[in-house]
Design a protein around this motif. Structure first.
Motif, mmCIF file in Angstrom:
data_model
loop_
_atom_site.group_PDB
_atom_site.id
_atom_site.type_symbol
_atom_site.label_atom_id
_atom_site.label_comp_id
_atom_site.label_asym_id
_atom_site.label_seq_id
_atom_site.Cartn_x
_atom_site.Cartn_y
_atom_site.Cartn_z
ATOM 1 N N SER A 26 0.876 -1.111 0.106
ATOM 2 C CA SER A 26 0.208 0.029 -0.050
ATOM 3 C C SER A 26 1.153 1.191 0.139
ATOM 4 C CB SER A 26 -0.916 -0.083 1.341
ATOM 5 O OG SER A 26 -0.050 0.027 2.188
ATOM 6 N N GLY A 27 0.273 2.311 -0.386
ATOM 7 C CA GLY A 27 0.959 3.755 -0.208
ATOM 8 C C GLY A 27 0.320 4.458 -0.930
ATOM 9 N N GLN A 28 1.014 5.693 -1.375
ATOM 10 C CA GLN A 28 0.733 6.723 -2.257
ATOM 11 C C GLN A 28 1.855 7.196 -3.303
ATOM 12 O OE1 GLN A 28 0.540 10.739 -0.633
ATOM 13 N NE2 GLN A 28 -1.391 11.459 -1.495
ATOM 14 N N VAL A 29 1.101 7.371 -4.537
ATOM 15 C CA VAL A 29 1.823 7.923 -5.589
ATOM 16 C C VAL A 29 1.727 9.371 -5.978
ATOM 17 C CG1 VAL A 29 2.484 7.573 -8.105
ATOM 18 C CG2 VAL A 29 1.842 5.644 -6.501
ATOM 19 N N THR A 30 2.835 10.069 -6.073
ATOM 20 C CA THR A 30 2.608 11.667 -6.153
ATOM 21 C C THR A 30 3.615 11.748 -7.128
ATOM 22 O OG1 THR A 30 4.247 12.100 -4.468
ATOM 23 C CG2 THR A 30 2.169 12.049 -3.634
ATOM 24 N N VAL A 89 6.017 6.868 -3.178
ATOM 25 C CA VAL A 89 6.403 7.058 -4.365
ATOM 26 C C VAL A 89 6.430 8.347 -5.333
ATOM 27 C CG1 VAL A 89 6.432 5.380 -6.695
ATOM 28 C CG2 VAL A 89 5.901 4.465 -4.502
ATOM 29 N N THR A 90 7.477 8.619 -5.984
ATOM 30 C CA THR A 90 7.332 9.841 -6.616
ATOM 31 C C THR A 90 7.828 9.670 -8.136
ATOM 32 O OG1 THR A 90 8.189 11.126 -4.796
ATOM 33 C CG2 THR A 90 8.343 12.242 -6.824
ATOM 34 N N LEU A 91 6.752 9.971 -8.986
ATOM 35 C CA LEU A 91 6.959 9.685 -10.229
ATOM 36 C C LEU A 91 7.337 11.040 -10.921
ATOM 37 C CD1 LEU A 91 4.219 7.499 -11.453
ATOM 38 C CD2 LEU A 91 6.246 6.817 -10.808
ATOM 39 N N ARG A 92 8.318 11.271 -11.720
ATOM 40 C CA ARG A 92 8.772 12.328 -12.429
ATOM 41 C C ARG A 92 8.687 12.344 -13.645
ATOM 42 N NH1 ARG A 92 11.113 14.586 -8.146
ATOM 43 N NH2 ARG A 92 12.358 13.437 -6.939
#
Length: 94
Positions: A26-30, A89-92
């Protein structure tokens, strides 16, 4: 112990599969600015199993123990990480 994932877009789980020794991921993607990414694909590498992030960028599903998760979204660089709970998680941008 086996865990069955539910199917259907409303449940955001992509595939029905029996998982031996499942573990919750689980988590969050930003994005780079810290804004949640809606509709990012979170999948188990090498499997047809995963989820789609909700309106707050959150995901939550069961995966095989020690699974590598692949995070992808249009116009963003793909990220691979070992699955865990409370992931950030960070997407660039490409």
């Amino acid at each position: 112990m086996s865990e069955f994932q539910e199917t259907g877009l409303a449940g955001r789980v992509i595939h029905l599969k029996s998982i031996e020794n499942p573990t919750q991921v689980s988590g969050q993607v930003t994005d780079a600015a810290g804004k949640p990414i809606v509709g990012a694909i979170v999948s188990v590498k090498g499997e047809v199993l995963g989820s789609i992030t909700d309106t707050n960028g959150n995901f939550d599903f069961y995966a095989p123990k020690d699974a590598i998760l692949v995070f992808a979204c249009i116009d963003m660089l793909t990220v691979e990480m070992k699955g865990d709970t409370d992931m950030k998680v960070t997407l660039r941008s490409e």
